[in-house]
Write an enzyme that holds these catalytic residues in place. Structure first.
Site, mmCIF file in Angstrom:
data_model
loop_
_atom_site.group_PDB
_atom_site.id
_atom_site.type_symbol
_atom_site.label_atom_id
_atom_site.label_comp_id
_atom_site.label_asym_id
_atom_site.label_seq_id
_atom_site.Cartn_x
_atom_site.Cartn_y
_atom_site.Cartn_z
ATOM 1 N N HIS A 48 1.044 -1.110 0.172
ATOM 2 C CA HIS A 48 -0.108 -0.036 0.020
ATOM 3 C C HIS A 48 1.038 1.366 0.108
ATOM 4 C CE1 HIS A 48 -3.158 2.934 0.460
ATOM 5 N NE2 HIS A 48 -2.777 3.310 1.813
ATOM 6 N N ASP A 50 0.954 5.184 -0.298
ATOM 7 C CA ASP A 50 0.465 6.330 -0.235
ATOM 8 C C ASP A 50 1.203 7.339 -1.208
ATOM 9 O OD1 ASP A 50 -1.558 5.942 1.881
ATOM 10 O OD2 ASP A 50 0.180 5.973 3.448
ATOM 11 N N ASP A 172 -7.436 1.355 2.729
ATOM 12 C CA ASP A 172 -6.898 2.629 3.858
ATOM 13 C C ASP A 172 -7.820 3.707 4.179
ATOM 14 O OD1 ASP A 172 -5.074 3.143 5.665
ATOM 15 O OD2 ASP A 172 -4.009 4.252 4.311
ATOM 16 N N HIS A 415 -6.251 9.552 -0.285
ATOM 17 C CA HIS A 415 -6.914 9.549 1.161
ATOM 18 C C HIS A 415 -6.005 10.301 2.229
ATOM 19 C CE1 HIS A 415 -4.915 5.713 1.015
ATOM 20 N NE2 HIS A 415 -4.660 5.919 2.060
#
Length: 989
Positions: A48, A50, A172, A415
């Site tokens: 994951h 970001d 997430d 996000h």
């Protein structure tokens, strides 16, 4: 290098017209469906990543700023490809195209061919496929669609059908929107998985085996919005003690029996036990285990090497009676296995907001965090859509220049971007990227206007246009002191609109409209509050305000010429009162204030309808600072909203009021103290009230963080119900202290009742409805019957320990950040309200774009001879309930067009009906439509080729429907049903 990458992307985007091919080596055909008599464990290796959070997107990609954290996405992707080539059984999924696109542009042809092979064999699978993993609370549906389309286009043109994502992967984000489920279904996705769910919701669902369901994503679109949805068992991390990443400390599989640390039996037993425990919460003999987490995989071979061993030794135990069968898989293969199980599934019709990770920790603060960035993102999207339209209608074919802003917007949807949950230096980087993208878009805007403004037969003369982004603080430095300038307003909607531009000036001007008439205008002083905003450098003391009626999908130009004898100009009459009761009134509304600035009544004169206000103004909650002795009780922070006490404190019990009345506008300006003020404006002919608020610098000299709200307390008998929109589209009913899905235990009375407000909130009773429209995403709710409160700004001195590691304490120019914004107030009968709030929200979102220029012509007469001052792409009136969502020129003769019906079922007697329109109307100024292909929402597959998986609910409802036949077109004419968006690739002659 950057320009080469942009050109490269532009070249590959030309392939949208290429045939869509499929492969048998990828997709569901390549899935391992396990063994029917075993507990099948689908191992999903992932990372994951970001696109900005603690570090900027570039810092994360390159691995710089290791003092913050040692993470480098380029090394992850290098490592993944090498590891997949070592073992054909291994699989890996990747999500964030904002990173993968960077990496791809740096690879050799040899490496690209290797990656294409992995994709075609289903060993590297792209999931979700957006430019980022977008937030779901603070994003607008327009930008969600855009950022997914950007990623989908790159994948389609680079890899073909094998790279088309079939699954949403929102592991997430901090709460989940029903509208996102609907959008994903319309993109052709078969399912959605996420990791975060309210702790109470999870406690309720787990023993009932209700963590997987059919989510009915729309109350209007029926089965085309249904989406299988699953909640992952461990967030998105590995099961306890089985994390094998280089950053983890769990024991590896040590399988040499000759060594003292041999641990295979213990590890196998522990895994089988973990699998059996997890299976107790899920309804089939298939379970999913994610093996990865934030930025894991910089040495992914370590993970894969241990997983290879784990799979081998666990499966060996089947000869000893174990029923656990473990193998590499992907979320789409796991979903396919569930589909093949032919089970009946529970359903869900509400959303997953608000989200609490633990008791007292409601992640509702980020609904408002960084309000200036949230507004700037909306402003940038406005410019993006206008730029696409201008490029398309001028046929300049400059799409590669628009990519900069598209890419920046894709990153901003992340996000930890528009959500406001990033570190300050990262927030600055997001804003800088948007600003750079806007600067690049101005090249397109100027090229387009050079063509559109020039009259036929005249040599095209480029009069450079420029933006004045600081007009919100009454500053436009390039026009100050100029003898003449022009203001051009582009209306991006397909309906004519009337607006009231405000132009800050240092002298008086005569304003001429597009046909040369002198425009009646108000010459009004700029408020002291505005002039005192930190950072304002303008010397303008006055601003012009006038009425501008703009054509649909077109522009008007207004010519400003300084008057030599300004003191002889006859000004329009202005009446002003100070600290006296006053009434603002036009043909439709009456608004009453007392002498201390309290709003008393709003009366709808057309309906003889009054809403009385017992209180209206600004309040603040003291932010909970946290308690070191009880770390399980979080502080208020970037994510979490946790008031210290449940009652908000008024910023002032009264204010000073200044009422101004002119022919064009009547205003009530109310100053509560030196950091909070508001101004109500009622324009001639308006059916709504405009409220502009200014908050900041929020004082912190008392060492107390503050969360600032606007509260509207009324006599409306709303009970405990209120209504908020989802991502700017459908509206959901909210009930105070209630959750539709489980018996809710109230642990935070205020923050537990906060919901995202992307464009509107309302309360109502049988006769009255008060609707508030917002100009950005904010958080709010109804804490009391008849009350609406909306949080507009936050300044907090403590971190909430949810990961960002930084207090949300925004500053600018050496003091706390000042933020201004806008609310639109509507008072109507409930049955008549939809027309106002739907149209009002769309016009607030897609506002006319103002550009200025300094013409080099000697006079207005000379200017009007050379330049076209009014133009519209439309010659026919378009239906009021239709919105042009996307108008994007792909190639010289190809366009991507999205049109939508933006009313819901049963909202309005007239406008909630289906509507028929002719797309050729949009192209009359360009050419004749030669071919139309309808696509799925993210434009990477013809709708006729879409075949989604079918599901059955426990209510014996099938998800099956023939989407293409349901929405067939007749030539260029099409029908739209409530809340329907239709996407077309159009070729013109």
């Amino acid at each position: 290098m950057a320009k080469f990458c942009i050109v490269l992307l532009f070249i590959v985007t030309q392939g949208l017209a290429a045939p869509y091919k499929s492969s048998n080596g990828c997709g569901y055909d390549s899935c391992n469906l396990g063994k029917p008599d075993k507990l099948n464990v689908h191992i999903v290796a992932h990372t994951h990543d970001d696109v900005g959070w603690l570090k900027t997107v570039d810092q994360y990609y390159y691995g710089s700023r290791s003092e913050i954290c040692k993470r480098g996405v380029q090394y992850i992707l290098d490592s993944v490809v090498a590891a997949l080539m070592e073992n054909p059984d291994r699989r890996f999924i990747y999500v964030e195209m904002g990173f993968f696109w960077r990496w791809w542009n740096q690879q050799s042809d040899e490496m690209r061919n290797i990656v294409k092979q992995l994709v075609n064999e289903g060993r590297l699978e792209f999931i979700s496929g957006g430019w980022s993993m977008h937030d779901e609370a603070t994003t607008h549906y327009n930008s969600i669609i855009d950022q997914h389309s950007l990623g989908a286009e790159f994948l389609h043109d680079t890899f073909g059908e094998c790279a088309r994502p079939k699954i949403g992967w929102q592991i997430d984000p901090f709460g989940h929107s029903r509208e996102v489920a609907s959008l994903f279904a319309q993109m052709g996705f078969d399912g959605l998985f996420f990791g975060r769910i309210d702790y109470q919701d999870r406690l309720f669902r787990t023993p009932e085996k209700k963590l997987e369901m059919i989510w009915k994503g729309s109350a209007n679109l029926d089965r085309q919005s249904w989406l299988f949805t699953g909640v992952l068992p461990h967030g998105y991390s590995a099961p306890l003690s089985f994390c094998y990443d280089i950053m983890c400390s769990d024991p590896p599989i040590m399988d040499d029996k000759n060594l003292h640390d041999y641990n295979v039996p213990e590890r196998v037993e522990a895994f089988i036990r973990a699998a059996h425990i997890q299976s107790l919460a899920y309804a089939t003999n298939h379970i999913i285990m994610t093996m990865g987490a934030d930025f894991q995989g910089q040495n992914v071979n370590e993970n894969f090497k241990n997983l290879d061993k784990l799979i081998h030794y666990v499966n060996l135990e089947q000869v000893n009676g174990s029923n656990v069968n473990i193998f590499y898989s992907t979320p789409s293969c796991y979903l396919y296995a569930l589909n093949k199980a032919k089970k009946e599934w529970i359903t869900k019709t509400d959303d997953f907001f608000p989200y609490a990770s633990i008791p007292f920790a409601y992640w509702t603060g980020y609904f408002t965090s960084r309000p200036a960035l949230k507004r700037y993102e909306r402003y940038a999207n406005n410019i993006l859509q206008v730029t696409r339209q201008l490029n398309g209608f001028s046929q300049m074919n400059l799409r590669n220049s628009i990519f900069y802003l598209s890419e920046a917007m894709g990153i901003a949807q992340h996000h930890d971007a528009v959500s406001g949950t990033e570190k300050q230096h990262v927030a600055n980087d997001y804003a800088q990227r948007l600003s750079d993208g806007i600067d690049q878009s101005m090249e397109v805007i100027n090229a387009a206007y050079a063509k559109l403004l020039s009259k036929e037969g005249q040599t095209q003369l480029n009069v450079p246009q420029f933006l004045c982004p600081y007009t919100n603080i009454s500053e436009c430095l390039p026009i100050e002191g100029q003898a003449k300038f022009t203001l051009t307003l582009w209306n991006p909607t397909i309906h004519s609109v009337t607006i009231y531009p405000r132009v800050p000036v240092t002298q008086e001007y005569v304003i001429r409209d597009p046909i040369g008439n002198i425009v009646p205008a108000e010459y009004l002083p700029i408020s002291i509050t505005t002039k005192n905003i930190p950072g304002r450098t303008s010397s303008a003391q006055y601003q012009y305000l006038f009425q501008a009626s703009l054509p649909a999908l077109g522009y008007n130009t207004y010519y400003f010429e300084a008057r030599a004898n300004a003191n002889k100009i006859k000004r329009r009459r202005v009446k002003t009162t100070f600290n006296e009761a006053c009434i603002l009134e036009n043909e439709h509304l009456s608004i009453e204030f007392d002498g201390q600035g309290h709003l008393k009544h709003i009366v709808n004169l057309d309906k003889n309808l009054m809403v009385s206000f017992t209180a209206q103004g600004f309040y603040w909650y003291a932010s909970f600072p946290g308690d070191p002795t009880t770390p399980e009780l979080p502080a208020s922070g970037a994510y979490v909203f946790r008031p210290f006490v449940s009652e908000a404190v008024p910023v002032s019990l009264s204010g000073s009021i200044n009422c101004t009345k002119t022919d064009t506008v009547q205003k009530a300006s109310i100053v509560f103290n030196d950091w909070v003020s508001q101004e109500f404006s009622l324009f001639r002919g308006a059916t709504s009230v405009e409220l502009e608020w200014t908050v900041g610098p929020i004082p912190i000299h008392d060492n107390i963080g503050k969360e600032i709200i606007i509260r509207y307390n009324t006599n409306i008998n709303s009970g405990s119900k209120y209504y908020t929109d989802a991502n700017g589209r459908e509206v959901l009913e909210r009930i105070r202290d209630h959750r539709p899905t489980w018996p809710y235990l109230v642990d935070e009375r205020i923050s537990g009742n906060y919901y995202p407000i992307n464009s509107r909130i309302w309360i109502r009773d049988n006769d009255h409805q008060l609707t508030i429209l917002t100009d950005r995403s904010e958080g709010g709710g109804s804490m009391y019957d008849g009350s609406i409160e909306i949080m507009v700004h936050r300044r907090i001195l403590h971190d909430d320990s949810m990961g960002v590691g930084e207090a949300l304490n925004e500053t600018a120019y050496g003091t706390g950040l000042v933020v201004s914004g806008k609310h639109i107030l509507l008072v109507e009968r409930p049955e008549d309200s939809a027309r106002l709030h739907r149209v009002g929200a769309q016009q607030l979102f897609m506002h006319p774009l103002a550009t200025y220029s300094l013409p080099n012509t000697p006079s207005y007469a000379n200017y009007s001879n050379i330049y076209r001052q009014s133009w519209s792409a439309l010659s026919d009136t378009m239906p009021l309930n239709v919105h042009l969502l996307t108008f994007d020129q792909l190639t010289h003769k190809q366009y991507l067009v999205r049109v939508e019906h933006y009313f819901e079922l049963n909202e309005d007697e007239i406008y909630s009906q289906s509507v028929t329109m002719d797309l050729q109307t949009l192209f009359k100024s360009i050419g004749t439509i030669a071919n139309m292909t309808e696509l799925v929402l993210n434009a990477n597959l013809p709708l006729s080729q879409l075949h989604r998986l079918d599901w059955m609910t426990k209510d014996q409802e099938s998800s099956h429907m023939n989407i293409f036949q349901s929405y067939s077109s007749n030539g260029t004419t099409l029908t739209l049903y409530p809340m329907q968006i239709r996407t077309f690739q159009i070729t013109i002659n």
